[in-house]
Scaffold this motif. Structure first.
Motif, mmCIF file in Angstrom:
data_model
loop_
_atom_site.group_PDB
_atom_site.id
_atom_site.type_symbol
_atom_site.label_atom_id
_atom_site.label_comp_id
_atom_site.label_asym_id
_atom_site.label_seq_id
_atom_site.Cartn_x
_atom_site.Cartn_y
_atom_site.Cartn_z
ATOM 1 N N ASP A 12 -8.608 -11.918 1.996
ATOM 2 C CA ASP A 12 -8.068 -11.247 3.185
ATOM 3 C C ASP A 12 -6.772 -11.916 3.646
ATOM 4 O O ASP A 12 -5.862 -11.261 4.145
ATOM 5 C CB ASP A 12 -9.091 -11.279 4.325
ATOM 6 C CG ASP A 12 -10.281 -10.372 4.054
ATOM 7 O OD1 ASP A 12 -10.153 -9.496 3.172
ATOM 8 O OD2 ASP A 12 -11.337 -10.553 4.695
ATOM 9 N N LEU A 16 -2.635 -10.209 -2.923
ATOM 10 C CA LEU A 16 -1.691 -9.125 -3.199
ATOM 11 C C LEU A 16 -2.411 -8.082 -4.053
ATOM 12 O O LEU A 16 -3.385 -8.397 -4.741
ATOM 13 C CB LEU A 16 -0.480 -9.660 -3.967
ATOM 14 C CG LEU A 16 0.351 -10.754 -3.288
ATOM 15 C CD1 LEU A 16 1.416 -11.268 -4.252
ATOM 16 C CD2 LEU A 16 0.997 -10.225 -2.018
ATOM 17 N N GLU A 17 -1.897 -6.867 -3.997
ATOM 18 C CA GLU A 17 -2.466 -5.808 -4.834
ATOM 19 C C GLU A 17 -2.197 -6.135 -6.304
ATOM 20 O O GLU A 17 -1.100 -6.618 -6.646
ATOM 21 C CB GLU A 17 -1.846 -4.456 -4.491
ATOM 22 C CG GLU A 17 -2.087 -4.016 -3.042
ATOM 23 C CD GLU A 17 -3.556 -3.758 -2.760
ATOM 24 O OE1 GLU A 17 -4.257 -3.252 -3.655
ATOM 25 O OE2 GLU A 17 -4.002 -4.086 -1.644
ATOM 26 N N ALA A 18 -3.166 -5.871 -7.163
ATOM 27 C CA ALA A 18 -3.006 -6.180 -8.578
ATOM 28 C C ALA A 18 -3.787 -5.188 -9.421
ATOM 29 O O ALA A 18 -4.740 -4.557 -8.945
ATOM 30 C CB ALA A 18 -3.486 -7.596 -8.872
ATOM 31 N N ILE A 19 -3.357 -5.047 -10.655
ATOM 32 C CA ILE A 19 -4.100 -4.252 -11.635
ATOM 33 C C ILE A 19 -4.497 -5.198 -12.762
ATOM 34 O O ILE A 19 -3.643 -5.846 -13.383
ATOM 35 C CB ILE A 19 -3.257 -3.089 -12.184
ATOM 36 C CG1 ILE A 19 -2.861 -2.145 -11.044
ATOM 37 C CG2 ILE A 19 -4.014 -2.345 -13.283
ATOM 38 C CD1 ILE A 19 -1.904 -1.045 -11.464
ATOM 39 N N GLU A 29 -8.152 -1.828 -10.317
ATOM 40 C CA GLU A 29 -7.254 -2.113 -9.188
ATOM 41 C C GLU A 29 -7.994 -3.016 -8.222
ATOM 42 O O GLU A 29 -9.114 -2.702 -7.783
ATOM 43 C CB GLU A 29 -6.831 -0.812 -8.508
ATOM 44 C CG GLU A 29 -5.940 0.057 -9.394
ATOM 45 C CD GLU A 29 -5.382 1.259 -8.637
ATOM 46 O OE1 GLU A 29 -5.361 1.208 -7.387
ATOM 47 O OE2 GLU A 29 -4.987 2.224 -9.296
ATOM 48 N N THR A 30 -7.405 -4.125 -7.895
ATOM 49 C CA THR A 30 -8.110 -5.104 -7.074
ATOM 50 C C THR A 30 -7.119 -5.943 -6.281
ATOM 51 O O THR A 30 -5.923 -5.624 -6.214
ATOM 52 C CB THR A 30 -8.990 -6.017 -7.968
ATOM 53 O OG1 THR A 30 -9.717 -6.916 -7.143
ATOM 54 C CG2 THR A 30 -8.165 -6.797 -8.964
ATOM 55 N N ARG A 31 -7.620 -7.008 -5.685
ATOM 56 C CA ARG A 31 -6.770 -7.956 -4.967
ATOM 57 C C ARG A 31 -6.893 -9.324 -5.625
ATOM 58 O O ARG A 31 -7.981 -9.745 -6.003
ATOM 59 C CB ARG A 31 -7.187 -8.053 -3.500
ATOM 60 C CG ARG A 31 -7.002 -6.770 -2.711
ATOM 61 C CD ARG A 31 -7.395 -6.986 -1.256
ATOM 62 N NE ARG A 31 -8.791 -7.417 -1.139
ATOM 63 C CZ ARG A 31 -9.290 -8.000 -0.047
ATOM 64 N NH1 ARG A 31 -8.518 -8.237 1.000
ATOM 65 N NH2 ARG A 31 -10.565 -8.360 0.005
ATOM 66 N N ASP A 63 -15.093 -8.047 -8.258
ATOM 67 C CA ASP A 63 -14.204 -7.007 -8.792
ATOM 68 C C ASP A 63 -14.034 -7.120 -10.305
ATOM 69 O O ASP A 63 -13.952 -6.119 -11.004
ATOM 70 C CB ASP A 63 -12.824 -7.117 -8.128
ATOM 71 C CG ASP A 63 -12.893 -6.856 -6.634
ATOM 72 O OD1 ASP A 63 -13.850 -6.181 -6.209
ATOM 73 O OD2 ASP A 63 -12.013 -7.331 -5.908
ATOM 74 N N ILE A 75 1.008 -7.949 -11.209
ATOM 75 C CA ILE A 75 1.064 -8.419 -9.825
ATOM 76 C C ILE A 75 2.455 -8.970 -9.533
ATOM 77 O O ILE A 75 3.145 -9.455 -10.442
ATOM 78 C CB ILE A 75 -0.007 -9.521 -9.569
ATOM 79 C CG1 ILE A 75 -0.076 -9.895 -8.081
ATOM 80 C CG2 ILE A 75 0.229 -10.722 -10.449
ATOM 81 C CD1 ILE A 75 -1.191 -10.868 -7.749
ATOM 82 N N GLU A 79 4.827 -11.871 -2.042
ATOM 83 C CA GLU A 79 4.734 -10.643 -1.263
ATOM 84 C C GLU A 79 6.101 -9.977 -1.170
ATOM 85 O O GLU A 79 7.097 -10.619 -0.812
ATOM 86 C CB GLU A 79 4.198 -10.934 0.140
ATOM 87 C CG GLU A 79 3.860 -9.675 0.918
ATOM 88 C CD GLU A 79 3.023 -9.994 2.148
ATOM 89 O OE1 GLU A 79 2.929 -11.178 2.511
ATOM 90 O OE2 GLU A 79 2.470 -9.050 2.723
ATOM 91 N N GLU A 83 6.641 -6.279 -9.145
ATOM 92 C CA GLU A 83 5.462 -6.545 -9.961
ATOM 93 C C GLU A 83 5.860 -6.806 -11.412
ATOM 94 O O GLU A 83 6.807 -6.201 -11.923
ATOM 95 C CB GLU A 83 4.494 -5.363 -9.895
ATOM 96 C CG GLU A 83 3.813 -5.231 -8.540
ATOM 97 C CD GLU A 83 2.701 -4.197 -8.568
ATOM 98 O OE1 GLU A 83 2.648 -3.411 -9.540
ATOM 99 O OE2 GLU A 83 1.897 -4.174 -7.620
#
Lengths: 109, 162
Positions: A12, A16-19, A29-31, A63, A75, A79, A83
């Motif tokens: 939290d 960052l958003e990642a694949i 798709e996860t963090r 995940d 990723i 921030e 990517e």
């Protein structure tokens, strides 16, 4: 008593958003978040060396239960950054609810 | 005059052959470190060579001094692909070829460079020998591999220098 906080708190705060694409598996798709990188001198044991970043990513086991070597992670490095693709190169530390993996820039061959 | 200096200069000139333009696998020969131990950064070349000079073993015989000077040629290059070991072997082979074969032509009358042969500087017959090879495999998380080739330079010089 184990007082380690659940990985969700760290996700939290820092993720960052990642694949994540495990070999022969559909992408997820996860963090994911970066640990502060360490500077190391490489190649080890040589007289002529380079200062290089050793990059470690943290993934939740919920995940992504398994993160074998060769897993590709898309990723940004920070921030708002662009990517890029990273390849899992080594296991830094398996923990009860997350993986810490060492990554290198992915080079298409 | 110093035979030792001349021989090291000759060794450096041979290593400078290692460029992609000369059909080698890297441009390591464009950056040769001699007598320093720097740590390269992101803005520096991705491949380089370094000469590390060891301690000599010397023996005085009458008015002559025989000595053996160990010289290690270190190298690194980027090798993040899964066949990093093969890249490392290319690097080792490049060093050996450049030092031992490149430009070797003792027939100066036909346009060859008589100063580039196994004798180093053309004055020390068979003064260059190879005695070992080491490799430093890529460690997890690193993009670089390295290796070295150890040579021995054997000289005979007069008491007092030349």
């Amino acid at each position: 008593m184990d007082l380690r906080p659940n990985i969700e708190a760290a996700l939290d705060a820092f993720a960052l958003e990642a694949i994540v694409t495990v070999p022969d598996m559909p992408e997820v798709e996860t963090r994911v978040f970066w640990l502060p990188s360490q500077t190391v001198e490489v190649p080890a044991g040589t007289e002529v060396t380079r200062a290089e970043e050793r990059r470690v990513l943290v993934l939740s086991k919920v995940d992504v239960p398994q993160v074998p070597r060769g897993t590709i992670i898309q990723i940004a490095e920070y921030e708002g950054g662009q990517e890029s693709l990273w390849r899992v190169d080594s296991m830094e530390k398996p923990d009860f609810d997350h993986h810490r993996v060492v990554v290198v820039p992915h080079v298409e061959t | 005059m110093s035979r030792r200096k001349d021989a090291l200069s000759d060794l450096v000139s041979r290593l400078a052959f290692i460029t992609i333009a000369n059909d080698y696998h890297s441009d390591a020969g464009e950056t040769i470190i001699l007598g320093e131990n720097p740590v390269f950064g992101d803005a520096d070349p991705v491949s380089a060579l370094g000469l590390v000079i060891g301690n000599t073993v010397e023996e005085t015989q009458g008015g002559q001094v025989l000595f053996m000077l160990p010289v290690t040629v270190w190298a690194f290059q980027k090798g993040v692909t899964t066949d990093a070991l093969l890249g490392l072997e290319d690097l080792i082979a490049d060093i050996k070829y450049a030092v031992e074969i490149e430009g070797r032509d003792q027939n100066a009358l036909l346009g060859g460079d008589a100063s580039v042969d196994r004798s180093l500087t053309g004055t020390l017959p068979k003064g260059l020998t190879r005695v070992g090879t080491t490799v430093s495999p890529r460690v997890g998380g690193s993009e670089y591999i390295g290796g070295s080739v150890l040579y021995e330079l054997r000289f005979r010089e007069a008491w007092g220098g030349e």
